[in-house]
Design a protein around this motif. Structure first.
Motif, mmCIF file in Angstrom:
data_model
loop_
_atom_site.group_PDB
_atom_site.id
_atom_site.type_symbol
_atom_site.label_atom_id
_atom_site.label_comp_id
_atom_site.label_asym_id
_atom_site.label_seq_id
_atom_site.Cartn_x
_atom_site.Cartn_y
_atom_site.Cartn_z
ATOM 1 N N ASP A 35 17.024 6.574 -7.460
ATOM 2 C CA ASP A 35 15.775 7.035 -8.069
ATOM 3 C C ASP A 35 14.780 7.472 -6.990
ATOM 4 O OD1 ASP A 35 14.117 7.269 -10.541
ATOM 5 O OD2 ASP A 35 12.866 5.803 -9.486
ATOM 6 N N LEU A 36 14.755 6.742 -5.870
ATOM 7 C CA LEU A 36 13.856 7.121 -4.781
ATOM 8 C C LEU A 36 14.220 8.486 -4.208
ATOM 9 C CD1 LEU A 36 13.497 3.742 -2.810
ATOM 10 C CD2 LEU A 36 11.770 4.850 -4.245
ATOM 11 N N VAL A 37 15.523 8.736 -4.071
ATOM 12 C CA VAL A 37 15.967 10.031 -3.559
ATOM 13 C C VAL A 37 15.578 11.144 -4.533
ATOM 14 C CG1 VAL A 37 17.970 11.443 -2.980
ATOM 15 C CG2 VAL A 37 17.842 9.068 -2.197
ATOM 16 N N ALA A 38 15.824 10.893 -5.804
ATOM 17 C CA ALA A 38 15.563 11.928 -6.808
ATOM 18 C C ALA A 38 14.096 12.322 -6.853
ATOM 19 C CB ALA A 38 16.015 11.434 -8.184
ATOM 20 N N LYS A 47 4.441 20.099 -2.238
ATOM 21 C CA LYS A 47 3.050 19.779 -2.523
ATOM 22 C C LYS A 47 2.831 19.553 -4.011
ATOM 23 C CE LYS A 47 -1.662 21.510 -1.975
ATOM 24 N NZ LYS A 47 -2.516 22.625 -1.508
ATOM 25 N N GLU A 48 3.409 20.438 -4.829
ATOM 26 C CA GLU A 48 3.237 20.299 -6.281
ATOM 27 C C GLU A 48 3.931 19.036 -6.795
ATOM 28 O OE1 GLU A 48 4.073 22.774 -10.456
ATOM 29 O OE2 GLU A 48 4.287 23.774 -8.496
ATOM 30 N N ALA A 49 5.091 18.725 -6.232
ATOM 31 C CA ALA A 49 5.802 17.512 -6.647
ATOM 32 C C ALA A 49 4.969 16.276 -6.332
ATOM 33 C CB ALA A 49 7.159 17.435 -5.957
ATOM 34 N N LEU A 50 4.347 16.271 -5.158
ATOM 35 C CA LEU A 50 3.540 15.132 -4.753
ATOM 36 C C LEU A 50 2.314 14.979 -5.654
ATOM 37 C CD1 LEU A 50 3.224 12.896 -2.619
ATOM 38 C CD2 LEU A 50 1.916 14.512 -1.243
ATOM 39 N N GLU A 51 1.682 16.102 -5.999
ATOM 40 C CA GLU A 51 0.459 16.049 -6.808
ATOM 41 C C GLU A 51 0.737 15.766 -8.279
ATOM 42 O OE1 GLU A 51 -1.265 19.832 -6.024
ATOM 43 O OE2 GLU A 51 -2.163 19.228 -4.091
ATOM 44 N N SER A 52 1.860 16.290 -8.787
ATOM 45 C CA SER A 52 2.146 16.163 -10.215
ATOM 46 C C SER A 52 2.990 14.951 -10.561
ATOM 47 C CB SER A 52 2.873 17.421 -10.712
ATOM 48 O OG SER A 52 4.174 17.511 -10.118
ATOM 49 N N GLY A 53 3.702 14.407 -9.576
ATOM 50 C CA GLY A 53 4.606 13.297 -9.850
ATOM 51 C C GLY A 53 5.954 13.747 -10.386
ATOM 52 N N ARG A 54 6.144 15.073 -10.489
ATOM 53 C CA ARG A 54 7.428 15.588 -10.962
ATOM 54 C C ARG A 54 8.398 15.689 -9.781
ATOM 55 N NH1 ARG A 54 6.018 21.023 -13.961
ATOM 56 N NH2 ARG A 54 8.191 20.843 -14.677
ATOM 57 N N SER A 55 9.698 15.818 -10.075
ATOM 58 C CA SER A 55 10.699 15.848 -9.020
ATOM 59 C C SER A 55 10.843 17.252 -8.443
ATOM 60 C CB SER A 55 12.051 15.374 -9.544
ATOM 61 O OG SER A 55 12.625 16.346 -10.382
ATOM 62 N N VAL A 56 11.285 17.313 -7.178
ATOM 63 C CA VAL A 56 11.545 18.583 -6.518
ATOM 64 C C VAL A 56 12.600 19.354 -7.291
ATOM 65 C CG1 VAL A 56 12.541 19.634 -4.447
ATOM 66 C CG2 VAL A 56 10.836 17.801 -4.230
ATOM 67 N N ARG A 57 13.621 18.687 -7.725
ATOM 68 C CA ARG A 57 14.718 19.331 -8.458
ATOM 69 C C ARG A 57 14.189 20.010 -9.732
ATOM 70 N NH1 ARG A 57 20.295 17.883 -8.827
ATOM 71 N NH2 ARG A 57 21.245 18.800 -10.676
ATOM 72 N N GLU A 58 13.377 19.280 -10.453
ATOM 73 C CA GLU A 58 12.829 19.792 -11.713
ATOM 74 C C GLU A 58 11.995 21.048 -11.481
ATOM 75 O OE1 GLU A 58 9.865 18.229 -15.328
ATOM 76 O OE2 GLU A 58 10.416 16.874 -13.665
#
Length: 481
Positions: free
Chosen positions: A413-416, A439-450
């Motif tokens: 889960d941490l990797v994802a 940056k967007e993943a960090l701000e939104s809490g969404r995953s890089v993959r998504e």
């Protein structure tokens, strides 16, 4: 008619025997294997409360040196064969573990180790006397200095014995390090398929496997085993035969070579006589080298334990990537708390070894002219470091590493959800796009993959291939396979 007089009682055995040295006469306990020189040393050096017998390897090494000296002197005709045989027999008993409790002088002492050498001379002489049918203290038959110490000085006996003791003890540390290395290697294999995030400066970096992390610890230990083996080669050069300052005064011209030959046979170590005994008698460089290697082992072992504590911290509010086996309750006030006590004790051993290295450094530097008078604290520091590191390696292997488990789902889960995945996408979507996604993943809490899929930067199949564990953790291997 019978006698009216009662038989006189048999006289009680004497409680003491009188011995003489240059300072006068002293009473020594009649049953003691040590003599007057040891008695004075015990009185003069009530320093640590730790006798030299705490290091059985040192006592055995002293017996090895005395045995080799007796054999050499017998071969060269400078010691009566009858006396030599008794001395050899006494030394063999000591090497076998007997009479160690008679080695009573403090580990830290003035006199460059003279008290230790005197203690050995007296114990060997008194046991040899017994074997010849004489009472302890009847030195006219076997004398501690005239016979047991023939052709010798503290200044060649003591450093030679210390080096042999260090070598014996280092071999035990090498074996313990191998046990710990194998424990880490087994975990590396067990965790080979467990993907996790690597970290630099405690921040998310790029993916790796937990197996790679544990393999690193095994590799570091093997590297240090090699360095310790190299340091042992240096301490196998001895100055036996140099007597007081390396000139060989009062020893037979062939004594050094003959004694070293016997010592090699007795110890099984590839010992050699130094090319220049004057240099070898004053030079403590081999001790400094060994101490530096032990500090290196301690520093790296402590770093490994820091990692284990970090990776297991939690279990809910920390990293919680691995679980250390619970070995005892962790708190007198907090129910259910379990602490990483085994890595903590190894950390403390490392701190001690680092301090011991400073003591060895200063003692070696303080040597003056033809002799270093501070070898007792060098010996004590090095033997402590070797002994404690050995215990620490075995304890860490048996009470901690073998029982470590991985929190596989948590790691996945941490990797994802790590923005570190963006680094793996650099070659495929470019640094600017990868930065924006991170940056967007960090701000939104969404995953890089998504986000990558949503923006159409890569397809599902492309992402699956790029983010496959083999490509993330072993890209070079995967590319060439």
């Amino acid at each position: 008619m019978g006698s009216t007089y009662a038989a006189e009682p048999s006289p009680l055995p004497a409680a003491f025997r009188s011995e003489h040295d240059l300072l006068g006469d002293r009473d020594v306990p009649a049953d003691a294997y040590y003599g007057i020189h040891t008695l004075r040393a015990v009185e003069n050096f009530p320093i640590t409360g730790t006798p030299i017998s705490v290091y059985p390897e040192l006592v055995a090494a002293l017996a090895c040196v005395k045995q080799a000296a007796a054999l050499a002197n017998r071969d060269l005709g400078t010691l009566d064969g009858h006396k030599a045989d008794a001395i050899v027999a006494a030394c063999e008993e000591i090497r076998g573990g007997k009479l160690h409790d008679a080695f009573v002088v403090d580990v830290i002492q003035g006199g460059a180790g003279t008290s230790t050498n005197m203690n050995a001379n007296e114990v060997v002489a008194n046991r040899a006397l017994e074997l010849l049918g004489h009472a302890k203290g009847e030195y006219r038959h076997v004398h501690p200095l005239e016979d047991v110490n023939a052709g010798q000085s503290t200044n060649d006996v003591y450093p030679t014995a210390v080096k042999i003791a260090l070598d014996f003890t280092a071999q035990r540390l090498l074996d313990a390090m191998e046990v710990l290395r194998d424990a880490f290697a087994a975990k590396a294999e067990e965790f080979a398929d467990v993907l996790k995030m690597g970290r630099t400066q405690l921040q998310d970096a790029v993916p790796m496997t937990l197996g790679q992390e544990f393999a690193t610890y095994a590799i570091m230990l093997e590297e240090d085993r090699k360095r310790l083996g190299e340091a042992c080669e240096l301490i196998r050069e001895i100055n036996l035969g140099g007597t007081a300052i390396g000139t060989g005064l009062n020893a037979h011209p062939r004594y050094a070579a003959v004694a070293c030959g016997h010592l090699r046979d007795i110890t099984g170590l590839p010992l050699s006589v130094a090319d220049d005994l004057v240099e070898a008698t004053q030079d403590a460089g081999a001790f400094v080298q060994l101490s530096g290697v032990l500090k290196r082992i301690a520093v790296k072992l402590s770093k490994t334990c820091n990692d284990l504590r970090l990776l297991s911290c939690g279990p809910r509010a920390g990293l919680g990537e691995i679980n250390l086996p619970p070995v005892q309750a962790g708190s007198s006030i907090m129910p259910g708390k379990v602490n990483p006590v085994v890595p903590e004790v190894v950390n403390q051993i490392a701190f001690e070894v680092i301090g011991n290295d400073m003591a060895v450094t200063m003692a070696a530097e303080a040597g003056q002219l033809q002799l270093n008078a501070f070898e007792p604290v060098i010996a004590h520091s090095l033997l402590k470091s070797l002994t404690h590191l050995r215990a620490g390696c075995l304890t860490l292997a048996e009470r901690c590493v073998t029982g470590i488990t991985a929190n596989r789902e948590h790691l996945a889960d941490l990797v994802a959800h790590s923005i570190g995945l963006a680094t793996a996408l650099n070659p495929h979507i470019g640094y600017e796009q990868a930065t924006a996604v991170a940056k967007e993943a960090l701000e939104s809490g969404r995953s890089v993959r998504e986000l990558v899929l949503e923006k159409g930067l890569l397809t599902e199949d492309e992402l699956a291939r790029i983010l496959h564990p083999d490509n993330l953790a072993r890209p070079h291997t995967a590319r060439t396979a």
